[in-house]
Design a protein around this motif. Structure first.
Motif, short mmCIF file in Angstrom:
data_model
loop_
_atom_site.label_atom_id
_atom_site.label_comp_id
_atom_site.label_asym_id
_atom_site.label_seq_id
_atom_site.Cartn_x
_atom_site.Cartn_y
_atom_site.Cartn_z
N SER A 29 0.84 -1.19 0.00
CA SER A 29 0.00 0.00 0.00
C SER A 29 0.88 1.25 0.00
O SER A 29 1.87 1.33 0.72
CB SER A 29 -0.90 0.01 1.24
N LEU A 30 0.46 2.22 -0.80
CA LEU A 30 1.15 3.50 -0.82
C LEU A 30 0.52 4.50 0.14
O LEU A 30 1.00 5.63 0.27
CB LEU A 30 1.16 4.08 -2.24
N SER A 31 -0.56 4.10 0.77
CA SER A 31 -1.23 4.92 1.79
C SER A 31 -1.64 6.29 1.27
O SER A 31 -1.56 7.29 1.98
CB SER A 31 -0.34 5.08 3.03
N THR A 32 -2.02 6.34 0.01
CA THR A 32 -2.46 7.61 -0.57
C THR A 32 -3.48 7.35 -1.68
O THR A 32 -3.44 6.30 -2.33
CB THR A 32 -1.28 8.41 -1.16
N GLY A 33 -4.39 8.28 -1.83
CA GLY A 33 -5.34 8.20 -2.93
C GLY A 33 -5.02 9.19 -4.03
O GLY A 33 -5.76 9.30 -5.01
N CYS A 34 -3.91 9.89 -3.89
CA CYS A 34 -3.52 10.90 -4.87
C CYS A 34 -2.79 10.25 -6.05
O CYS A 34 -1.79 9.55 -5.85
CB CYS A 34 -2.63 11.94 -4.21
N ASP A 35 -3.31 10.46 -7.24
CA ASP A 35 -2.71 9.86 -8.43
C ASP A 35 -1.26 10.33 -8.63
O ASP A 35 -0.39 9.54 -8.99
CB ASP A 35 -3.54 10.21 -9.68
N LYS A 36 -1.00 11.62 -8.41
CA LYS A 36 0.34 12.16 -8.63
C LYS A 36 1.34 11.55 -7.66
O LYS A 36 2.44 11.15 -8.05
CB LYS A 36 0.33 13.68 -8.47
N GLU A 37 0.96 11.45 -6.38
CA GLU A 37 1.86 10.86 -5.38
C GLU A 37 2.14 9.40 -5.71
O GLU A 37 3.26 8.92 -5.56
CB GLU A 37 1.26 10.99 -3.99
N ALA A 38 1.14 8.69 -6.18
CA ALA A 38 1.32 7.28 -6.52
C ALA A 38 2.26 7.13 -7.72
O ALA A 38 3.14 6.25 -7.73
CB ALA A 38 -0.03 6.64 -6.83
N ALA A 39 2.11 8.00 -8.71
CA ALA A 39 2.97 7.93 -9.90
C ALA A 39 4.41 8.23 -9.52
O ALA A 39 5.35 7.58 -10.01
CB ALA A 39 2.47 8.91 -10.96
N GLU A 40 4.62 9.22 -8.64
CA GLU A 40 5.97 9.55 -8.20
C GLU A 40 6.59 8.39 -7.41
O GLU A 40 7.78 8.09 -7.56
CB GLU A 40 5.95 10.82 -7.35
N ALA A 41 5.78 7.75 -6.57
CA ALA A 41 6.28 6.61 -5.80
C ALA A 41 6.67 5.46 -6.73
O ALA A 41 7.68 4.77 -6.50
CB ALA A 41 5.22 6.14 -4.80
N LYS A 42 5.89 5.24 -7.77
CA LYS A 42 6.20 4.19 -8.74
C LYS A 42 7.54 4.45 -9.41
O LYS A 42 8.36 3.53 -9.57
CB LYS A 42 5.09 4.12 -9.79
N VAL A 43 7.81 5.70 -9.81
CA VAL A 43 9.09 6.05 -10.42
C VAL A 43 10.24 5.80 -9.45
O VAL A 43 11.28 5.25 -9.82
CB VAL A 43 9.08 7.53 -10.87
N THR A 44 10.05 6.18 -8.18
CA THR A 44 11.10 5.99 -7.17
C THR A 44 11.41 4.51 -6.97
O THR A 44 12.58 4.10 -6.94
CB THR A 44 10.65 6.60 -5.83
N VAL A 45 10.39 3.70 -6.86
CA VAL A 45 10.58 2.26 -6.64
C VAL A 45 11.24 1.62 -7.85
O VAL A 45 12.18 0.81 -7.73
CB VAL A 45 9.23 1.57 -6.33
N GLU A 46 10.80 1.97 -9.05
CA GLU A 46 11.38 1.39 -10.26
C GLU A 46 12.84 1.78 -10.41
O GLU A 46 13.66 0.94 -10.84
CB GLU A 46 10.58 1.84 -11.48
N ARG A 47 13.18 3.02 -10.06
CA ARG A 47 14.57 3.44 -10.16
C ARG A 47 15.45 2.64 -9.18
O ARG A 47 16.55 2.21 -9.53
CB ARG A 47 14.70 4.93 -9.88
N ALA A 48 14.96 2.45 -7.95
CA ALA A 48 15.73 1.69 -6.97
C ALA A 48 15.93 0.25 -7.41
O ALA A 48 17.01 -0.33 -7.26
CB ALA A 48 15.04 1.75 -5.61
N ILE A 49 14.88 -0.36 -7.97
CA ILE A 49 15.00 -1.74 -8.46
C ILE A 49 16.01 -1.81 -9.61
O ILE A 49 16.83 -2.73 -9.69
CB ILE A 49 13.62 -2.28 -8.92
N LYS A 50 15.95 -0.84 -10.50
CA LYS A 50 16.89 -0.78 -11.63
C LYS A 50 18.33 -0.68 -11.12
O LYS A 50 19.23 -1.38 -11.60
CB LYS A 50 16.55 0.40 -12.52
N HIS A 51 18.58 0.18 -10.12
CA HIS A 51 19.93 0.34 -9.57
C HIS A 51 20.40 -0.94 -8.88
O HIS A 51 21.57 -1.30 -8.96
CB HIS A 51 19.96 1.51 -8.60
N LEU A 52 19.49 -1.63 -8.23
CA LEU A 52 19.85 -2.92 -7.61
C LEU A 52 20.23 -3.93 -8.68
O LEU A 52 21.21 -4.67 -8.56
CB LEU A 52 18.68 -3.45 -6.77
N LYS A 53 19.45 -3.97 -9.76
CA LYS A 53 19.70 -4.91 -10.84
C LYS A 53 21.04 -4.65 -11.51
O LYS A 53 21.78 -5.57 -11.86
CB LYS A 53 18.57 -4.83 -11.87
#
Length: 408
Positions: A29-53
């Motif tokens: 859960s991202l604990s938010t109903g805001c579309d913008k906040e969710a999109a920003e969180a998705k970018v952050t998570v994807e970037r971290a996964i990419k750097h780990l990979k």
């Protein structure tokens, strides 16, 4: 790599770790109903996964699922995870630093830092864990660079190494701010190489006399030519040569750019920054970055000489930069150096070390024409008295007058 879903108005994110079909699937859960906040969180998570990979950052193999989530949610920043210390490699943090610097610094500055980082890669190793670069490795770096050949003969100068280490200092502070390292900067307490005190300005004839009398090394000879200033008649001859040579080359900016530096004493970087609207009917605004650290640029004003005004009035720049490239972009070190070499190659002017000889000459001629020190500092934009040492010998009458007043 990650996807978003909404349940009861709350956004959730799904991802696999390790990345790929074989990885475990997570939904958080991202604990938010805001579309913008969710999109920003998705970018952050994807970037971290990419750097780990890619191995840019690493996670301890025993990390719990909740720790992995906190790590990804924070973008892989260790400062937000006291129990997890991700390890970033030099090759991981350096591109992030250069990208961030590119948003606030000039292209020429970033290019220079990129060269410095290339030396870090070569000596520390690209895959070196950044936090492991301590004082012992930095001392080894200084010893190694000090023993390597310099550009003009001899070994790499202390000034050059100090500039490289300043880039390392800023790189460390950037990594610390991003949470990849913590603690004291390892450069603190390191004894830096000695600075090379620059010699006083000399004429062409004086330098040639020294070279005939003394058997100098290539480095010493290059240092002498780096202190050259030209008399007005020599600058006139040089400008005439450049004007003619530039007609045969593909650098339409080079002749007006060299004339601009000769008549204003502008630094090369200041010439790069000059906008079309900086050229007035009576004076020129020189955009400098030396004296006020609280602002991006400071301005000093230099009266425009009639000869320079006539030349620039007949010059048609492309784009907002007065001496920009053919595509309208700002000049950078490489283009300016290539153009300088093109119009001096094969002539006696090959001895000139670059645009700075015009600044040396501007200052020296002002001194010989009885300009006061405060006037020279204002026109040249000096922030310290260091440059004064280099041209103060051009005031012989003032020195003689001072001695004669002793009257013992």
């Amino acid at each position: 790599m990650a996807s978003l879903a909404t349940k009861n108005g709350i956004h959730y994110i799904s991802y696999r770790y390790p990345p790929g079909r074989a990885g475990k699937r997570y939904q958080k859960s991202l604990s938010t109903g805001c579309d913008k906040e969710a999109a920003e969180a998705k970018v952050t998570v994807e970037r971290a996964i990419k750097h780990l990979k890619e191995g840019v950052i690493t996670l301890p193999p025993n990390a719990r699922d909740d720790e992995l989530w906190q790590f990804l949610r924070s973008g892989g920043k260790a400062s937000q995870l006291p129990d997890i210390k991700p390890t970033i490699q030099l090759v991981g943090v350096a591109p992030l630093y250069l990208e961030a610097r590119g948003l606030t610094k000039e292209e020429s500055t970033v290019d220079t830092e990129r060269i410095h980082i290339g030396h870090f890669y070569r000596i520390f190793g690209q895959t070196a864990k950044f936090h492991s670069i301590g004082q012992a490795k930095l001392r080894h770096y200084i010893d190694r660079r000090s023993a390597e050949p310099g550009l003009y003969g001899g070994n790499v100068s202390g000034d050059t190494i100090r500039k490289e280490l300043q880039t390392f200092r800023q790189l460390w502070e950037f990594a610390k701010g991003e949470g990849y390292v913590d603690g004291k900067n390892p450069l603190d307490g390191i004894e830096l190489p000695k600075r090379n005190k620059k010699g006083k300005f000399r004429t062409w004839k004086q330098i040639e006399t020294i070279l005939k009398k003394c058997n100098l090394t290539t480095e010493e000879e290059a240092e002498l030519w780096g202190c050259l200033f030209l008399y007005p008649e020599e600058i006139t001859e040089f400008l005439a040569h450049v004007e003619e040579a530039s007609k045969k080359r593909r650098y339409p900016f080079i002749f007006p750019a060299i004339a601009f530096c000769a008549y204003t004493g502008a630094r090369r970087s200041e010439m790069f920054r000059c906008r079309v609207w900086d050229i007035g009917d009576k004076d020129i605004d020189i955009r400098e970055k030396k004296r006020n650290k609280d602002t991006e640029e400071t301005i000093r004003t230099v009266p425009i000489h009639d000869n320079l005004k006539a030349l620039l009035d007949n010059y048609d720049p492309i784009g907002p930069f007065m001496f920009g490239k053919s595509n309208g972009n700002q000049l950078e070190d490489r283009s300016a150096r290539d153009a300088w070499d093109a119009v001096t190659m094969g002539s006696k002017w090959e001895r000139l070390r670059g645009f700075h000889v015009l600044r040396h000459s501007f200052i020296s001629i002002l001194a010989m024409n009885d300009a006061r020190q405060d006037q020279i500092r204002e026109l040249a934009g000096h922030g310290t008295d260091e440059m004064y040492y280099r041209y103060c010998h051009l005031f012989p009458e003032q020195k003689e007058e001072a001695i004669m007043k002793l009257g013992f």
